[in-house]
Write an enzyme that holds these catalytic residues in place. Structure first.
Site, PDB file in Angstrom:
ATOM      1  N   GLU A 115       0.812  -1.312  -0.074  1.00  0.00           N
ATOM      2  CA  GLU A 115       0.086  -0.136   0.008  1.00  0.00           C
ATOM      3  C   GLU A 115       0.925   1.209   0.103  1.00  0.00           C
ATOM      4  O   GLU A 115       1.946   1.295   0.670  1.00  0.00           O
ATOM      5  CB  GLU A 115      -0.892   0.086   1.302  1.00  0.00           C
ATOM      6  N   CYS A 128       3.221   8.138   2.020  1.00  0.00           N
ATOM      7  CA  CYS A 128       3.939   6.914   2.680  1.00  0.00           C
ATOM      8  C   CYS A 128       4.060   5.867   1.749  1.00  0.00           C
ATOM      9  O   CYS A 128       3.075   5.313   1.055  1.00  0.00           O
ATOM     10  CB  CYS A 128       3.019   6.622   3.921  1.00  0.00           C
ATOM     11  N   CYS A 135       7.205  -8.069   6.017  1.00  0.00           N
ATOM     12  CA  CYS A 135       8.514  -7.665   6.736  1.00  0.00           C
ATOM     13  C   CYS A 135       8.835  -8.930   7.517  1.00  0.00           C
ATOM     14  O   CYS A 135       8.091  -9.606   8.238  1.00  0.00           O
ATOM     15  CB  CYS A 135       8.312  -6.589   7.610  1.00  0.00           C
ATOM     16  N   CYS A 139       7.980  -7.100  14.488  1.00  0.00           N
ATOM     17  CA  CYS A 139       7.633  -6.309  15.675  1.00  0.00           C
ATOM     18  C   CYS A 139       6.317  -6.780  16.366  1.00  0.00           C
ATOM     19  O   CYS A 139       5.246  -6.944  15.620  1.00  0.00           O
ATOM     20  CB  CYS A 139       7.824  -4.614  15.351  1.00  0.00           C
ATOM     21  N   CYS A 142       2.870  -4.749  15.077  1.00  0.00           N
ATOM     22  CA  CYS A 142       2.777  -4.490  13.813  1.00  0.00           C
ATOM     23  C   CYS A 142       2.175  -5.422  12.879  1.00  0.00           C
ATOM     24  O   CYS A 142       2.628  -6.516  12.821  1.00  0.00           O
ATOM     25  CB  CYS A 142       4.345  -4.083  13.206  1.00  0.00           C
ATOM     26  N   GLY A 189       7.252  -2.991   5.384  1.00  0.00           N
ATOM     27  CA  GLY A 189       8.530  -3.385   5.262  1.00  0.00           C
ATOM     28  C   GLY A 189       9.594  -2.574   5.761  1.00  0.00           C
ATOM     29  O   GLY A 189       9.422  -1.453   6.330  1.00  0.00           O
ATOM     30  N   GLU A 190      10.822  -3.172   6.003  1.00  0.00           N
ATOM     31  CA  GLU A 190      11.751  -2.409   6.500  1.00  0.00           C
ATOM     32  C   GLU A 190      12.893  -2.147   5.542  1.00  0.00           C
ATOM     33  O   GLU A 190      13.468  -2.810   4.692  1.00  0.00           O
ATOM     34  CB  GLU A 190      12.817  -3.510   7.583  1.00  0.00           C
ATOM     35  N   SER A 221      12.460   5.500   7.422  1.00  0.00           N
ATOM     36  CA  SER A 221      12.423   4.941   8.968  1.00  0.00           C
ATOM     37  C   SER A 221      12.834   3.679   9.147  1.00  0.00           C
ATOM     38  O   SER A 221      12.501   2.649   8.162  1.00  0.00           O
ATOM     39  CB  SER A 221      10.805   4.936   9.146  1.00  0.00           C
ATOM     40  N   SER A 243      12.661   3.672  14.843  1.00  0.00           N
ATOM     41  CA  SER A 243      11.532   3.539  15.523  1.00  0.00           C
ATOM     42  C   SER A 243      11.882   2.973  16.766  1.00  0.00           C
ATOM     43  O   SER A 243      12.313   1.522  16.953  1.00  0.00           O
ATOM     44  CB  SER A 243      10.748   2.289  14.679  1.00  0.00           C
ATOM     45  N   LEU A 244      11.953   3.601  17.798  1.00  0.00           N
ATOM     46  CA  LEU A 244      12.484   3.219  19.204  1.00  0.00           C
ATOM     47  C   LEU A 244      11.617   2.628  19.882  1.00  0.00           C
ATOM     48  O   LEU A 244      11.689   1.499  20.602  1.00  0.00           O
ATOM     49  CB  LEU A 244      12.929   4.633  19.881  1.00  0.00           C
ATOM     50  N   HIS A 245      10.225   3.198  20.338  1.00  0.00           N
ATOM     51  CA  HIS A 245       9.245   2.407  21.114  1.00  0.00           C
ATOM     52  C   HIS A 245       9.370   2.056  22.489  1.00  0.00           C
ATOM     53  O   HIS A 245       8.464   1.569  23.136  1.00  0.00           O
ATOM     54  CB  HIS A 245       8.577   1.331  20.145  1.00  0.00           C
ATOM     55  N   ASN A 322      -2.261   1.935  16.651  1.00  0.00           N
ATOM     56  CA  ASN A 322      -3.535   1.703  15.770  1.00  0.00           C
ATOM     57  C   ASN A 322      -3.730   0.196  15.833  1.00  0.00           C
ATOM     58  O   ASN A 322      -3.082  -0.653  15.339  1.00  0.00           O
ATOM     59  CB  ASN A 322      -3.034   1.946  14.267  1.00  0.00           C
ATOM     60  N   CYS A 365      -0.681   3.981  10.289  1.00  0.00           N
ATOM     61  CA  CYS A 365       0.464   2.969  10.542  1.00  0.00           C
ATOM     62  C   CYS A 365       0.046   1.957  10.868  1.00  0.00           C
ATOM     63  O   CYS A 365      -0.668   1.664  12.100  1.00  0.00           O
ATOM     64  CB  CYS A 365       1.499   3.800  11.487  1.00  0.00           C
TER      65      CYS A 365
END
Ligand code: SAH
Ligand code: SF4
Length: 395
Positions: A115, A128, A135, A139, A142, A189-190, A221, A243-245, A322, A365
């Protein structure tokens, strides 16, 4: 039929006017950088300035039929058409949200879906973009990660998302101004695990002969593929988001499994080296922090984060989680988000909270494509029914 499930302005693209059938033996010129295309023309015994002409046809004029590239000369056009093509990926469906967000499901070679989402915001419009089908990094919060990894996108399939977005507003021809002012590699994806293709595509985003977007407005990112990030400064000037989180390794190991290989200290060091290597000195890293209720959203997490990032040149972007089906996590309350934000602001950070856009079309996201297959099937059913019943879609 439950028409309420169909977004009011869902368009199913049935024609193949902008998607030609796959001809893998031909070279796809869409994803070639200026340097690559110059080399291509030299290799086929032509002058390298042809690359400038072709790049402008594709990325400024939106022309993908080589026969229409009138300043190339008939013989060259015929020669080129025998060995090369300009082939964007195929739009499967397009959804327009009430807030102006537009989302496309795009089919790439091999049949996978990705997408792209365009999010207009006052004078800006941020696209985006996806870099992989699925991926491999899994995570825990995700939905893309839950699908596993299917395929790296080619450079043509990545830059093709920019091309398709502009084309979908008829903006190549109309001179309507910029449809895409910013790009974030924050779709599926990464990006650092598809290094060369992502670097080529970002190069085209910034190239004046293509989209000419400033390097500050193209953002990669990453969840923290440190060895690849260490190499990135040699080949890219794009902005960086990480992307720390989580504010510590124990928690981050749970949320972002690649942290077990490359822990926080290494990620921060590599990120700092990346921006230090850039020519302009005022750059900062965007630290993304997805807030998950009861997991990483408490004031003590915010305090720990503030301490962790002291002296690290950054701004912080908070993303309320989300939700997606089968996820055990919940989105935090507005109060929890404000409390977290306040702690960081009091500590002197620049902090933004990402507002959810395109909620009605699952464009936020972490919601990307999880439901696409389903929605696409649903849309197909609707289209079939609509064709039989001569029903026209609204909007
Ligand atoms: N793979 C890259 C880029 C794609 S994800 C990365 O991980 O950075 C883009 C951003 O959305 C990342 O910060 C990611 O952690 C975040 N994200 C993923 N799923 C999410 C979800 N369900 N809710 C909120 N943010 C999410
Ligand atoms: Fe992959 Fe990024 Fe999702 Fe993690 S958050 S699984 S790295 S797309």
């Amino acid at each position: 039929m439950n028409t309420a499930t169909i977004a009011a302005s869902t368009t199913i693209v049935t024609s193949t006017t902008i998607a030609t059938s796959a001809t893998p033996e031909k070279v796809n010129l869409l994803g070639m950088t200026r340097a690559q295309m110059e080399q291509f023309f030299l290799d086929i015994g032509e002058k390298k300035f042809r690359a400038q002409q072709v790049l402008k046809w594709i990325h400024h004029a939106g022309v993908i039929d080589i026969a229409e590239m009138s300043n190339l000369g008939k013989a060259l056009r015929e020669k080129l058409a025998r060995i090369a093509e300009v082939r964007p990926p195929e739009i499967v469906s397009q959804h327009d949200s009430a807030d102006g967000t537009r989302k496309w499901a795009i089919r790439v070679d091999g049949g996978g879906l990705v997408e792209a989402v365009l999010i207009p915001d006052r004078e800006r419009a941020t696209l985006c973009v996806s870099s992989q089908v699925g991926c491999s990094l899994d995570c825990s919060f995700c939905s893309t990660g839950k699908q596993g990894f299917m395929k790296d996108l080619s450079a043509a399939e990545i830059i093709g998302q920019v091309w398709l977005a502009i084309q979908s507003y008829d903006a190549f021809q109309s001179g309507k101004g910029r449809v895409v002012t910013n790009v974030v590699m924050m779709g599926m994806g990464e990006p650092l695990l598809n290094f060369d293709n992502v670097v080529s595509a970002m190069n085209l985003m910034m190239e004046d002969l293509a989209y000419g977007i400033s390097k500050r407005r193209v953002t990669l990112s990453t969840s923290g593929v440190v060895p690849a990030l260490d190499k990135l400064a040699e080949v890219s000037e794009a902005s960086l988001a990480i992307s720390l989180h989580a504010p510590n390794d124990a928690l981050r190991n749970e949320l972002v499994p690649i942290n077990r290989k490359y822990p926080i200290a290494r990620l921060l060091e590599s990120s700092r080296n990346y921006i230090d290597a850039q020519r302009d000195t005022k750059r900062v890293v965007t630290v993304e922090y997805t807030l998950i209720a009861g997991v990483n959203d408490q004031p003590e997490h915010a305090r720990e984060l503030a301490a962790l990032l002291a002296d690290f040149p950054c701004k912080i972007n908070l993303i309320p989680f989300n939700p997606f089906p089968q996820s055990p996590y919940r989105r935090p309350s507005g109060n929890a988000v404000s409390r977290f934000w306040q702690v960081l602001v009091d500590a002197g950070y620049i902090v933004t909270v990402r507002t959810t856009r395109g909620d009605d079309i699952d464009a936020a996201c972490g919601q990307l494509v999880g439901q696409v297959v389903d929605r696409t099937r649903r849309s197909e059913r609707y289209r079939n029914a609509a064709e039989q019943n001569q029903v026209t879609e609204a909007g």
